[in-house]
Write an enzyme that holds these catalytic residues in place. Sequence first.
Site, short mmCIF file in Angstrom:
data_model
loop_
_atom_site.label_atom_id
_atom_site.label_comp_id
_atom_site.label_asym_id
_atom_site.label_seq_id
_atom_site.Cartn_x
_atom_site.Cartn_y
_atom_site.Cartn_z
N ARG A 91 0.83 -1.21 0.00
CA ARG A 91 0.00 0.00 0.00
C ARG A 91 0.86 1.26 0.00
NH1 ARG A 91 -5.09 -1.86 3.98
NH2 ARG A 91 -6.16 -3.00 2.31
N TYR B 110 -6.18 -1.14 -6.83
CA TYR B 110 -5.52 -2.33 -6.27
C TYR B 110 -4.82 -2.05 -4.95
CZ TYR B 110 -1.16 -1.16 -9.06
OH TYR B 110 -0.06 -0.60 -9.63
N GLU B 111 -4.54 -3.13 -4.23
CA GLU B 111 -4.03 -3.08 -2.84
C GLU B 111 -5.00 -2.35 -1.92
OE1 GLU B 111 -1.87 -5.08 -2.30
OE2 GLU B 111 -1.09 -5.33 -4.32
N GLY B 112 -6.27 -2.45 -2.22
CA GLY B 112 -7.30 -1.81 -1.41
C GLY B 112 -7.73 -0.50 -2.03
#
Length: 606
Positions: A307, A448-450
């Site tokens: 992140r 992506y990655e949250g």
Amino acid sequence: MTYRAPVKDMLFAMTELAGLAQVAQLPGFEDAGVETAQAVLDECAKFNENVVAPLNWEGDKYPSSFHDGKVTTTPGFKEAFRQFAEGGWQGLQHPAQFGGQGLPKTIGAACGEMLNSANLSFALCPLLTDGAIEALLTAGSDAQKALYIPPMIEGRWTGTMNLTEPQAGSDLSLVRTRAEPQPDGSYKIFGTKIFITYGEHDMAENIVHLVLARVSGAPEGVKGISLFIVPKFLVDAEGRLGARNDVHCVGIEHKLGIKASPTAVLQYGDGTAANDVNGTGPGAVGYLVGQENRGLEYMFIMMNAARYAVGMQGIALAERAYQKAVAYARERVQSRPVDGSMNKAAPIIHHPDVRRMLMTMRAYTEGCRAMAAVAAAAYDAAHAHPDAGVRAQNQAFYEFMVPLVKGYSTEMSLEVASLGVQVHGGMGFIEETGAAQYLRDAKILTIYEGTTAIQANDLVGRKTARDGGATARAIAARVEATEGDLAAAGSVAARAMLKHLRAGRQAYLEVVDFIVANTRANPNAAFAGSVPYLMLAGNLMAGWQMARALLAAERALAAGRDIAFMQAKVATARVYAEHILSKAPGWRDSIVDGAEGVASMALEAF
């Protein structure tokens, strides 16, 4: 237009804002002072400008391809990755005992920005490998670390993160990939994983997949998920490659952006492996990492590292889009300047609105770079400072900053890339100019990655409400101290910054109070404003660092140091204050006053 790494601005952020001198006093980082940083950044710039950046447009035109179960990357990627590995860049921040260089994140983050500016699609392979290394360093056994980490640091092997399944996106409680224990202590893995970045490619001899799966009989939900190492090729105790494991790529996605990065669909246990391990039938051989049912906890180590790194991708892409827009604005001749300074058509950089767009792009990028550098220094102190209390303070600060670095910097990159297209005008809409690629590539960064909403939910629930707003308010107190420094400075630019920094802090504190009061009592109200809260907090944190940058630049100007650079820094900080930080009170209004309106329409009316 070629990429030129902003080494001077990176060093300014490190030395003046992140406290590189203090980082270099931490145990293990004694050799990581400004001279080391300068040398590493200069070498990193040379590599990325000359080797990686020229492949960016090529990757967009000639993406990774899939044929007969094999993925072929963009021409030139394999050789560039070999040079990346030989240069030691994968091991920059990793421990020397495994072949890394053990440099602090404060320096490593700047190198990561360069790599991503040079070529976002290429940089994703090292990014995921870094995450796999971090997870194994934290949760792997000594034998697993010794077997898997050195080849990844050397660049002979790469790593992936396998979370998502067709029915389980962000909700990992729905993971259905199963793991069956075997007599020898290994597991057989069966299932399908999607959206696996560099899940299959031709740049390394092996791929170390870290896979979330459920052991037979595990509890339902997130408490029953375990983490497994599943190598593409099986590895013996000495690290020699053996038979092909029963994990296969069955396709790669066709995407809006980051086209050169192969996004794989991986099938575990489809029965096509060349060998039938232990004679117990098909299935991918996997090895448990840590303890059963603690996989999500371990995977979050990868996710948190990733992140922050995705936030750096946003900053990197914004820098590249800004550089391209400036180069075009200097060359494109169109219309006479409105102030009459020229009696003929001039380069569009003379036009006030073009300058406004370019200054906005620059201010956003430098503000987020400064915020990320300060967060990186906190990470270094949280891991290496000898005092436990100082470590805890820095860990709390860093954890608060991660959703801001990820969420705010990536949303910022979308706006900057869009402005870049706008500066180009109609030519920006034409693919051949290259400006559109940055806008297409930027979109995935907010997903992506949250997603941004997931980062915002984390900010509200874990980072603000959980401690009653204590960390959020402690940071605000530090911002207020900077306001005192601005008042003492007294320059026109400092007064402008003070006005908007103070208003931003006050708006932020009102929102923190609202979030703390409503997260349990009225969760719909609190979470309706979660993304605006993230944007307000990110804006304020970047603005705070730009305020500190302004003060540092004015001190340098008073001492007669580096006049042109410092004048530009003051001007950029003022633009951040007056054109970006000035938005903060509006976010406060939408969060505190607008929560009811979000829920006012009946669901069937949509």
